[in-house]
Design a protein around this motif. Structure first.
Motif, PDB file in Angstrom:
ATOM      1  N   SER A  89       0.825  -1.209   0.000  1.00 18.31           N
ATOM      2  CA  SER A  89       0.000   0.000   0.000  1.00 18.31           C
ATOM      3  C   SER A  89       0.859   1.259   0.000  1.00 18.31           C
ATOM      4  CB  SER A  89      -0.929  -0.012   1.215  1.00 18.31           C
ATOM      5  OG  SER A  89      -1.702   1.168   1.268  1.00 18.31           O
ATOM      6  N   GLY A  90       1.911   1.256   0.811  1.00 15.57           N
ATOM      7  CA  GLY A  90       2.791   2.420   0.866  1.00 15.57           C
ATOM      8  C   GLY A  90       3.547   2.633  -0.435  1.00 15.57           C
ATOM      9  N   LEU A  91       3.994   1.541  -1.047  1.00 14.09           N
ATOM     10  CA  LEU A  91       4.704   1.625  -2.316  1.00 14.09           C
ATOM     11  C   LEU A  91       3.795   2.173  -3.409  1.00 14.09           C
ATOM     12  CD1 LEU A  91       7.018   1.024  -4.281  1.00 14.09           C
ATOM     13  CD2 LEU A  91       6.232  -1.354  -4.369  1.00 14.09           C
ATOM     14  N   LYS A  92       2.592   1.656  -3.453  1.00 18.46           N
ATOM     15  CA  LYS A  92       1.634   2.116  -4.465  1.00 18.46           C
ATOM     16  C   LYS A  92       1.350   3.600  -4.321  1.00 18.46           C
ATOM     17  CE  LYS A  92      -1.870  -0.535  -4.833  1.00 18.46           C
ATOM     18  NZ  LYS A  92      -3.167  -1.176  -4.505  1.00 18.46           N
ATOM     19  N   GLN A  93       1.140   4.052  -3.070  1.00 15.88           N
ATOM     20  CA  GLN A  93       0.830   5.456  -2.848  1.00 15.88           C
ATOM     21  C   GLN A  93       2.005   6.350  -3.238  1.00 15.88           C
ATOM     22  OE1 GLN A  93      -2.259   6.702  -1.927  1.00 15.88           O
ATOM     23  NE2 GLN A  93      -1.238   8.566  -2.635  1.00 15.88           N
ATOM     24  N   GLU A  94       3.219   5.905  -2.973  1.00 20.35           N
ATOM     25  CA  GLU A  94       4.374   6.717  -3.349  1.00 20.35           C
ATOM     26  C   GLU A  94       4.521   6.804  -4.866  1.00 20.35           C
ATOM     27  OE1 GLU A  94       8.980   7.642  -2.167  1.00 20.35           O
ATOM     28  OE2 GLU A  94       7.978   5.918  -1.259  1.00 20.35           O
ATOM     29  N   CYS A  95       4.152   5.731  -5.580  1.00 19.65           N
ATOM     30  CA  CYS A  95       4.152   5.784  -7.049  1.00 19.65           C
ATOM     31  C   CYS A  95       3.149   6.824  -7.536  1.00 19.65           C
ATOM     32  CB  CYS A  95       3.815   4.418  -7.632  1.00 19.65           C
ATOM     33  SG  CYS A  95       5.142   3.186  -7.478  1.00 19.65           S
ATOM     34  N   TYR A  96       1.943   6.807  -6.966  1.00 17.04           N
ATOM     35  CA  TYR A  96       0.932   7.811  -7.321  1.00 17.04           C
ATOM     36  C   TYR A  96       1.444   9.224  -7.035  1.00 17.04           C
ATOM     37  CZ  TYR A  96      -2.838   4.370  -7.907  1.00 17.04           C
ATOM     38  OH  TYR A  96      -3.633   3.348  -8.346  1.00 17.04           O
ATOM     39  N   ASP A  97       1.993   9.414  -5.839  1.00 16.97           N
ATOM     40  CA  ASP A  97       2.449  10.751  -5.444  1.00 16.97           C
ATOM     41  C   ASP A  97       3.572  11.245  -6.356  1.00 16.97           C
ATOM     42  OD1 ASP A  97       0.633  10.640  -3.389  1.00 16.97           O
ATOM     43  OD2 ASP A  97       2.107  10.141  -1.840  1.00 16.97           O
ATOM     44  N   SER A  98       4.480  10.348  -6.725  1.00 18.88           N
ATOM     45  CA  SER A  98       5.603  10.735  -7.583  1.00 18.88           C
ATOM     46  C   SER A  98       5.131  11.108  -8.976  1.00 18.88           C
ATOM     47  CB  SER A  98       6.617   9.590  -7.655  1.00 18.88           C
ATOM     48  OG  SER A  98       7.162   9.306  -6.389  1.00 18.88           O
ATOM     49  N   ILE A  99       4.180  10.351  -9.513  1.00 16.26           N
ATOM     50  CA  ILE A  99       3.620  10.653 -10.836  1.00 16.26           C
ATOM     51  C   ILE A  99       2.895  11.986 -10.803  1.00 16.26           C
ATOM     52  CG2 ILE A  99       1.908   9.943 -12.552  1.00 16.26           C
ATOM     53  CD1 ILE A  99       2.589   7.018 -11.798  1.00 16.26           C
TER      54      ILE A  99
END
Length: 351
Positions: free
Chosen positions: A119-129
């Motif tokens: 969940s944390g990894l996915k959210q960081e991908c969203y935030d970075s994009i």
């Protein structure tokens, strides 16, 4: 790579190519990638689901690339393995499969200290994009491509929107979007999205465009011909990612990118429309007409799009033709559909 490459200058483009480059879009797209392998169980389980979810949630804000840099042969992994994938994987400094990242920054390692925090990894991908999309657009590229005699013809144009200092490269990556192969944790042979196959010019980081600085509105143009005669790729699934890198020391940093899908070599026409409708003049400068439209043509809808599928105009067709004077030079697709005509689609060149 065993691709036959023929590179020419921009002035040669009009002599050898019917395809012309589009105008680069003033838009940022992030590079969302997964370093993966067909034999990797997590790649086909949570990694498979996460990649699909992020792509679907940010369809126009990112370029998805599946990088198969493992040389192991399990589950036909070697079918996707290539030297370009090895080079990119090394530069991105991953330590596991799968390894997710955005713009070359590994985001997986920091989320697997005590087990994988998906969940944390996915959210960081969203935030970075999302953060990257909001930045000022420095530079972008655009291409058009078509198949002819088992060769892929590509014309590309790069435009700098701001004055930029540094060493810049243009890399044009060949992506097969939906390549069929095995995947651990998936059933049978499945379609793999965004598979990195190589580059148009056999250069992993592309061609150097700028050695030290580029002025605002500086433009660079390239064209390529790549033979696919010895490849088992599905040509109709090919996509070109134009990625601009900035080199600092021995590292390459992502700046921006765009994608272009292949337009079928033959027009898509319904039985009634085939052989009856014709766009003219072609090439055209100011106004476009269609010969053979049935009576009551005002009830027929049309869509004007570029070769990437981006819709530029749409509405009901008028018998006095279509004003295309405001379009940039390049190749476009005009599609008709309505109660009085079967689907008809044809390419034309704006000069």
């Amino acid at each position: 790579m065993l691709l036959r490459i023929e590179l020419g200058c921009w002035l040669m483009l009009f002599a050898f190519f019917t395809v012309q480059a589009q105008e680069p879009e003033r838009k940022n797209r992030a590079l969302f990638y997964k370093i993966t392998a067909t034999w990797c169980a997590p790649c086909g389980a949570w990694g498979w689901d996460m990649a699909n979810e992020v792509q679907q949630s940010r369809p126009d804000e990112q370029l998805y690339m599946a990088i198969f840099n493992s040389s192991q042969t399990d589950m036909n992994n070697r079918a996707f393995y290539n030297s370009t994938a090895v080079t990119l994987g090394f530069n991105f400094r991953h330590s596991s499969w799968p390894s997710f990242g955005v713009n070359g920054v590994n985001l997986t390692d920091k989320h697997q200290v005590n087990g994988m925090d998906i969940s944390g990894l996915k959210q960081e991908c969203y935030d970075s994009i999302d953060a990257f999309v909001q930045r000022d657009v420095v530079v972008n590229a655009a291409s058009q491509m078509e198949m002819a005699d088992q060769a892929l013809n590509v014309a590309t144009q790069v435009r700098f929107f701001e004055k930029s200092l540094g060493e810049y490269y243009l890399a044009s990556y060949i992506i097969e979007d939906g390549a069929i192969n095995y995947q651990n944790q998936q059933s049978g042979q499945v379609a793999h999205k965004g598979v990195l196959r190589g580059t148009l010019d056999s250069l992993d980081w592309g061609q150097k465009m700028v050695a030290d600085s580029a002025e605002q509105d500086a433009r660079f143009s390239y064209n390529y011909t790549v033979s696919l005669a010895d490849k088992d790729w599905d040509a109709q699934k090919l996509v070109i990612y134009n990625i601009i890198w900035k080199k600092e020391g021995s590292r390459y940093y992502y700046v921006n990118g765009s994608k272009t899908r292949l337009v079928p070599a033959t027009d898509i026409s319904g039985t009634q429309a085939r052989g009856q409708l014709r766009i003219y003049p072609n090439p055209a400068s100011d106004r476009l007409f269609v010969q053979g439209l049935p009576s009551g043509a005002a009830s027929i809808s049309y869509t004007l799009s570029d070769l990437s599928g981006r819709v530029l105009q749409q509405g009901l067709w008028h018998t006095n033709g279509l004003d295309i004077g405001g379009l940039a030079k390049g190749m476009y697709v005009l599609t008709f559909g309505g109660p009085q005509a079967a689907l008809f689609s044809q390419r034309f060149v704006k000069r």
